[in-house]
Design a protein around this motif. Structure first.
Motif, PDB file in Angstrom:
ATOM      1  N   GLU A  64       0.858  -1.178   0.000  1.00 38.99           N
ATOM      2  CA  GLU A  64       0.000   0.000   0.000  1.00 38.99           C
ATOM      3  C   GLU A  64       0.897   1.231   0.000  1.00 38.99           C
ATOM      4  O   GLU A  64       1.964   1.220   0.620  1.00 38.99           O
ATOM      5  CB  GLU A  64      -0.894  -0.017   1.239  1.00 38.99           C
ATOM      6  N   ARG A  65       0.484   2.302  -0.698  1.00 39.59           N
ATOM      7  CA  ARG A  65       1.340   3.475  -0.798  1.00 39.59           C
ATOM      8  C   ARG A  65       1.328   4.284   0.508  1.00 39.59           C
ATOM      9  O   ARG A  65       0.294   4.439   1.142  1.00 39.59           O
ATOM     10  CB  ARG A  65       0.896   4.368  -1.958  1.00 39.59           C
ATOM     11  N   ARG A  66       2.503   4.777   0.874  1.00 36.71           N
ATOM     12  CA  ARG A  66       2.623   5.631   2.053  1.00 36.71           C
ATOM     13  C   ARG A  66       3.879   6.473   1.915  1.00 36.71           C
ATOM     14  O   ARG A  66       4.994   5.940   1.930  1.00 36.71           O
ATOM     15  CB  ARG A  66       2.680   4.781   3.324  1.00 36.71           C
ATOM     16  N   LEU A  67       3.708   7.753   1.767  1.00 35.95           N
ATOM     17  CA  LEU A  67       4.829   8.661   1.604  1.00 35.95           C
ATOM     18  C   LEU A  67       5.740   8.579   2.821  1.00 35.95           C
ATOM     19  O   LEU A  67       5.284   8.657   3.963  1.00 35.95           O
ATOM     20  CB  LEU A  67       4.309  10.095   1.423  1.00 35.95           C
ATOM     21  N   GLY A  68       7.041   8.386   2.581  1.00 41.95           N
ATOM     22  CA  GLY A  68       8.011   8.317   3.671  1.00 41.95           C
ATOM     23  C   GLY A  68       8.220   6.942   4.248  1.00 41.95           C
ATOM     24  O   GLY A  68       9.150   6.742   5.044  1.00 41.95           O
ATOM     25  N   ALA A  69       7.391   5.969   3.873  1.00 42.58           N
ATOM     26  CA  ALA A  69       7.535   4.605   4.395  1.00 42.58           C
ATOM     27  C   ALA A  69       8.468   3.794   3.505  1.00 42.58           C
ATOM     28  O   ALA A  69       8.852   4.222   2.410  1.00 42.58           O
ATOM     29  CB  ALA A  69       6.169   3.927   4.490  1.00 42.58           C
ATOM     30  N   ARG A 117      -7.023   1.434  -5.105  1.00 40.93           N
ATOM     31  CA  ARG A 117      -7.236   1.071  -3.700  1.00 40.93           C
ATOM     32  C   ARG A 117      -6.006   1.344  -2.826  1.00 40.93           C
ATOM     33  O   ARG A 117      -6.158   1.853  -1.706  1.00 40.93           O
ATOM     34  CB  ARG A 117      -7.662  -0.396  -3.600  1.00 40.93           C
ATOM     35  N   PRO A 118      -4.792   1.049  -3.282  1.00 43.46           N
ATOM     36  CA  PRO A 118      -3.632   1.309  -2.420  1.00 43.46           C
ATOM     37  C   PRO A 118      -3.066   2.717  -2.548  1.00 43.46           C
ATOM     38  O   PRO A 118      -2.064   3.044  -1.911  1.00 43.46           O
ATOM     39  CB  PRO A 118      -2.611   0.281  -2.918  1.00 43.46           C
ATOM     40  N   ALA A 119      -3.682   3.575  -3.357  1.00 42.58           N
ATOM     41  CA  ALA A 119      -3.118   4.897  -3.653  1.00 42.58           C
ATOM     42  C   ALA A 119      -3.276   5.851  -2.480  1.00 42.58           C
ATOM     43  O   ALA A 119      -4.249   5.786  -1.715  1.00 42.58           O
ATOM     44  CB  ALA A 119      -3.790   5.478  -4.888  1.00 42.58           C
ATOM     45  N   ASP A 120      -2.321   6.754  -2.355  1.00 38.42           N
ATOM     46  CA  ASP A 120      -2.416   7.867  -1.417  1.00 38.42           C
ATOM     47  C   ASP A 120      -2.557   9.193  -2.173  1.00 38.42           C
ATOM     48  O   ASP A 120      -3.448   9.982  -1.899  1.00 38.42           O
ATOM     49  CB  ASP A 120      -1.172   7.920  -0.530  1.00 38.42           C
ATOM     50  N   ARG A 121      -1.672   9.407  -3.144  1.00 43.35           N
ATOM     51  CA  ARG A 121      -1.600  10.689  -3.841  1.00 43.35           C
ATOM     52  C   ARG A 121      -1.803  10.435  -5.342  1.00 43.35           C
ATOM     53  O   ARG A 121      -0.931   9.869  -6.004  1.00 43.35           O
ATOM     54  CB  ARG A 121      -0.265  11.378  -3.562  1.00 43.35           C
ATOM     55  N   ILE A 122      -2.948  10.874  -5.851  1.00 42.66           N
ATOM     56  CA  ILE A 122      -3.349  10.615  -7.233  1.00 42.66           C
ATOM     57  C   ILE A 122      -3.296  11.904  -8.036  1.00 42.66           C
ATOM     58  O   ILE A 122      -3.811  12.941  -7.594  1.00 42.66           O
ATOM     59  CB  ILE A 122      -4.777  10.031  -7.287  1.00 42.66           C
ATOM     60  N   ASP A 185       1.818   9.042  -6.225  1.00 41.80           N
ATOM     61  CA  ASP A 185       2.111   7.615  -6.290  1.00 41.80           C
ATOM     62  C   ASP A 185       1.277   6.939  -7.375  1.00 41.80           C
ATOM     63  O   ASP A 185       1.517   5.781  -7.720  1.00 41.80           O
ATOM     64  CB  ASP A 185       1.886   6.929  -4.938  1.00 41.80           C
ATOM     65  N   THR A 186       0.304   7.681  -7.931  1.00 41.25           N
ATOM     66  CA  THR A 186      -0.569   7.143  -8.976  1.00 41.25           C
ATOM     67  C   THR A 186      -0.836   8.233 -10.003  1.00 41.25           C
ATOM     68  O   THR A 186      -1.212   9.349  -9.634  1.00 41.25           O
ATOM     69  CB  THR A 186      -1.908   6.651  -8.388  1.00 41.25           C
ATOM     70  N   LEU A 187      -0.625   7.902 -11.285  1.00 42.22           N
ATOM     71  CA  LEU A 187      -0.909   8.828 -12.380  1.00 42.22           C
ATOM     72  C   LEU A 187      -2.053   8.241 -13.192  1.00 42.22           C
ATOM     73  O   LEU A 187      -1.891   7.211 -13.843  1.00 42.22           O
ATOM     74  CB  LEU A 187       0.323   9.017 -13.254  1.00 42.22           C
ATOM     75  N   LEU A 188      -3.215   8.875 -13.130  1.00 42.54           N
ATOM     76  CA  LEU A 188      -4.414   8.409 -13.823  1.00 42.54           C
ATOM     77  C   LEU A 188      -4.600   9.231 -15.092  1.00 42.54           C
ATOM     78  O   LEU A 188      -4.888  10.427 -15.030  1.00 42.54           O
ATOM     79  CB  LEU A 188      -5.627   8.537 -12.904  1.00 42.54           C
ATOM     80  N   VAL A 189      -4.416   8.599 -16.243  1.00 43.30           N
ATOM     81  CA  VAL A 189      -4.508   9.263 -17.540  1.00 43.30           C
ATOM     82  C   VAL A 189      -5.858   8.951 -18.168  1.00 43.30           C
ATOM     83  O   VAL A 189      -6.189   7.785 -18.417  1.00 43.30           O
ATOM     84  CB  VAL A 189      -3.376   8.796 -18.481  1.00 43.30           C
ATOM     85  N   ALA A 190      -6.644   9.984 -18.415  1.00 42.53           N
ATOM     86  CA  ALA A 190      -7.961   9.824 -19.048  1.00 42.53           C
ATOM     87  C   ALA A 190      -8.017  10.771 -20.233  1.00 42.53           C
ATOM     88  O   ALA A 190      -8.563  11.864 -20.149  1.00 42.53           O
ATOM     89  CB  ALA A 190      -9.073  10.126 -18.044  1.00 42.53           C
TER      90      ALA A 190
END
Length: 339
Positions: A64-69, A117-122, A185-190
């Motif tokens: 799962e994403r977590r900044l700094g972890a 689901r595991p994203a923090d920063r999209i 942590d996630t780049l959503l291209v639409a």
């Protein structure tokens, strides 16, 4: 005879176990210590008897994403056949994707099969539909932002950077400069529906020529059926490969997961001409097929947005742009697929 390649695979769980490796690969494979920055883990209940038998555990961990972890683990060195065996071992909750280790090396890892689901920063990039045109509440991305941030106000963020009128080439060129400050942590291209436009009937030869230069092809392929078998013409979209490759490299450079959202259904009987261009279902279907095939070939997540609006013309303002209710339907579908 084709020589087997060597692949690297990051593991933080049962695949590091010699007993599991011997059961899967017939040997204990070469490994080296490694760490994966920007991730933490959470437990996942396993119900597959074969996986439980191999590992001896009915609860595994998932990233799962977590900044700094950071997650400590190991890199496994696998042949083609061993990588395929590892794929078969992982349950449907996992999917294999590229990640960047703390060392800077890229490798495979098994991530959550639901990419949001595991994203923090999209970060969302795309065109007018991703921007939320015709919905004062920000469209499907606005709904996604509200739900995502509500889950963890302190840690989660969603940045909608979509620009109406954008093509995939525009998005590919503009996105790299936008990401560093937002630490995605996630780049959503639409995007891409604008790339599918064809000259409207009665447009000038110059408009035809401009489109041919822009698209790299003057041909129009596909048919007006919603059947995937009629979505011939994906070769006409090969020109988009460079932009998609750029976006994949950009995402990986930020250790972000690339997610591509396909086009939504349109009612071409109602779509009006836009600056000498028009949109057809045949071209949108060909684009959809191309994007899905590219994602599958490159181990990139594809979220199909075609079905929620299919034949529901009342949810489209002008045959192309969803109404507020249409955006809500797209969000609910996207949420089910991605989260």
């Amino acid at each position: 005879m084709t020589e087997s390649r060597t692949h690297t695979l990051f593991s933080f769980g049962t695949l590091r176990d010699d007993r599991v490796q011997t059961a899967l690969f017939g040997r204990a494979v070469p490994t080296s210590p490694a760490a994966l920055a920007g991730y933490t883990t959470r437990p996942l209940k396993i119900t597959d008897p074969a996986v439980i038998a191999a590992s001896g555990l009915d609860v595994h961990l998932i990233l799962e994403r977590r900044l700094g972890a950071s997650v400590e683990g190991a890199v496994l060195h696998l042949t083609d056949q061993e990588l395929a065996a590892a794929d078969a071992y992982e349950v449907d909750d996992y999917t294999r994707r590229r990640v960047v280790l703390s060392s800077g090396a890229t490798t495979w890892a098994y991530l959550d099969a639901k990419p949001l689901r595991p994203a923090d920063r999209i970060v969302v990039v795309g065109d007018s539909i991703a921007y939320g045109r015709c919905d004062p509440r920000g469209g499907w991305a606005g709904h996604l932002a509200a739900a995502h941030i509500a889950g963890n106000e302190a840690e989660r963020r969603l940045f909608n950077l979509a620009v109406p009128g954008s093509t995939l080439a525009d998005v590919g060129e503009q996105t790299p400069a936008l990401l560093t400050a937002r630490r995605p942590d996630t780049l959503l291209v639409a995007a891409g529906i604008n790339d599918s436009a064809v000259p409207a009937a009665g447009t000038t030869a110059r408009a035809d020529a401009d489109l041919a230069v822009h698209s790299g092809s003057g041909s129009v392929s596909g048919s007006d059926s919603d059947s995937d078998s009629d979505s011939d013409g994906t070769d006409d979209f090969a020109r988009l490969t460079g932009s998609l490759d750029t976006l994949a490299a950009t995402a990986l450079g930020h250790n972000a997961r690339l997610v591509v959202a396909g086009p939504s259904w349109l009612d071409e009987d109602r779509t009006r001409d836009y600056e000498g261009l028009r949109f057809t279902r045949a071209r949108a279907l060909a684009l959809r097929a191309f994007l899905r095939a590219w994602c599958e070939a490159n181990h990139i997540d594809f979220l199909d947005l075609w079905e929620p609006l299919r034949e529901r013309t009342e949810l489209l303002v002008d045959g192309l742009h969803p109404s507020a209710e249409g955006h809500r339907a797209l969000y609910e579908h996207l949420d089910a697929l991605g989260r």
